[in-house]
Design an enzyme around this catalytic site. Structure first.
Site, PDB file in Angstrom:
ATOM      1  N   HIS A 172       1.655   3.926  -7.875  1.00  0.00           N
ATOM      2  CA  HIS A 172       1.933   3.039  -9.003  1.00  0.00           C
ATOM      3  C   HIS A 172       0.738   2.231  -8.192  1.00  0.00           C
ATOM      4  CE1 HIS A 172       2.195   0.341 -12.269  1.00  0.00           C
ATOM      5  NE2 HIS A 172       2.674  -0.640 -11.420  1.00  0.00           N
ATOM      6  N   CYS A 228      -2.020   2.085 -14.430  1.00  0.00           N
ATOM      7  CA  CYS A 228      -2.588   1.233 -13.389  1.00  0.00           C
ATOM      8  C   CYS A 228      -3.409   0.208 -12.482  1.00  0.00           C
ATOM      9  CB  CYS A 228      -1.345   1.214 -12.897  1.00  0.00           C
ATOM     10  SG  CYS A 228      -1.269   3.286 -11.899  1.00  0.00           S
TER      11      CYS A 228
END
Length: 368
Positions: free
Chosen positions: A312, A34
């Site tokens: 994330h 990510c």
């Protein structure tokens, strides 16, 4: 992979508000990639960068005999996205991610990586490749000047005469110049040293704003006691005042908020969830001689999570006056008012862990 209902919902939301040729594709995650996907989306919607990359691809199409590098893989990925028949969907940036891992062992593991480190690495690599290509075109014997832009400001330029490095289109997009000024308090002589940068890394404080962070960045600091400055004119150590100013603002201003701080007592890095307001329109009035320099926010890489070693990354991107939210494969339209939910928290411990981490601003042409 098909986005199904989510894809058609986005198609509907996009409606006729976006140009026919614009594409909004999610990127598949290959196990903790990510950090890479969020930065790629920000760069894809950095139009001057995207245009140059697509042009590079068009001019350098080869029959596959040339060896892949990060630049060709990135150009190929952006071309793949921009030439899709559908407006929305998902693309797997497999070739690009494999190349990143092959090139840099730091990104080989499946551990959480830092998006800012990745952005630095990527831009430096692109510059390297372009400089080598330019050098090969002008004179096959001359090797690349390899002017790398390290983390934050670098490259002091002394008074020695040196050949100006080849400026690539990556420099034209992102490079700015800082001036480090030191004034001797005894003889008043000012020593100025220029440094180039691709991004500004700013220290942050609770309940602050980008404007105040920039003000602190260029505030005057007194050098005294054991930090005295060696003045060439006085030929001795003297008390001095030092400040950093932006001499030449870049076309694309990238601001990295230092959200990860090493805490001595803990013996580890801690994430600062401080509330730092970043405006949609930014004026560089305190840090620069030319106060008319104005920027508009077009992308934000957001770190989600409470610590530096896990979490994330997602990105917010502005395209044709509308904001979109990219979370790996998922893409959705969001309201501009949602941006403020990523400023940070006024409490030390908060359930909201989504914080703006890297900001991308585009310079507005000649407006005051």
């Amino acid at each position: 992979m098909v986005m199904g209902a989510a894809g058609s919902k986005l198609e509907k939301a996009l409606g006729d508000q976006f140009p026919e040729g614009e594409r909004y594709f999610g990127l598949e995650n290959f196990g903790n990639t990510c950090y890479c996907n969020s930065v790629l989306q920000a760069l894809y919607f950095c139009l001057p960068f995207r245009e140059q990359l697509l042009e590079y691809y068009a001019n350098n199409k080869t029959g596959g005999e040339a060896e892949d590098n990060l630049l060709t893989c990135l150009a190929d990925l952006f071309t793949q996205i921009s030439s899709q028949k559908k407006k929305t969907g998902v693309i797997a940036p497999k070739r690009f991610v494999q190349r990143v891992k092959k090139q840099n062992e730091l990104f080989r593991s499946y551990m959480h990586q830092d998006a800012h480190e990745f952005l630095n690495f990527l831009l430096n690599e692109l510059v390297d490749i372009l400089e080598k290509e330019n050098a090969a075109k002008t004179s096959p014997e001359i090797s690349s000047s390899s002017e790398k832009i390290a983390n934050g400001p670098s490259h002091p330029q002394g008074n020695g005469v040196r050949k100006e490095p080849v400026s690539t289109w990556v420099h034209k997009c992102f490079q700015g110049i800082l001036t480090n000024e030191t004034r001797c308090l005894r003889c008043e002589t000012v020593t100025a040293r220029d440094e180039t940068f691709f991004d500004l890394s700013l220290d942050i404080e609770q309940n602050s704003s980008i404007t105040s962070c920039l003000k602190n960045f260029s505030s005057t600091e007194t050098l005294n006691a054991e930090d005295k400055f060696f003045c060439d004119k006085c030929c001795s150590l003297q008390e001095a005042q030092k400040r950093m100013k932006i001499k030449k603002p870049p076309n694309i201003l990238v601001i990295h908020l230092k959200r990860f701080k090493y805490i001595e007592q803990l013996g580890r890095y801690k994430k600062l969830s401080y509330r730092v307001v970043f405006p949609l329109e930014l004026k560089l009035s305190n840090t620069i001689d030319n106060a008319d320099c104005e920027y508009s926010l077009f992308a934000v890489v957001v770190h989600v999570g409470s610590g530096p070693n896990h979490g994330h990354y997602v990105s917010l991107v502005k395209s044709h006056n509308h904001w979109l939210f990219f979370d790996d494969e998922n893409v959705e339209m969001i309201d501009e008012s949602m941006i403020q939910t990523f400023f940070g928290s006024t409490q030390e411990y908060s359930s909201n862990t989504d914080h703006g981490y890297i900001l991308f601003y585009e310079r507005l042409g000649g407006r005051s």
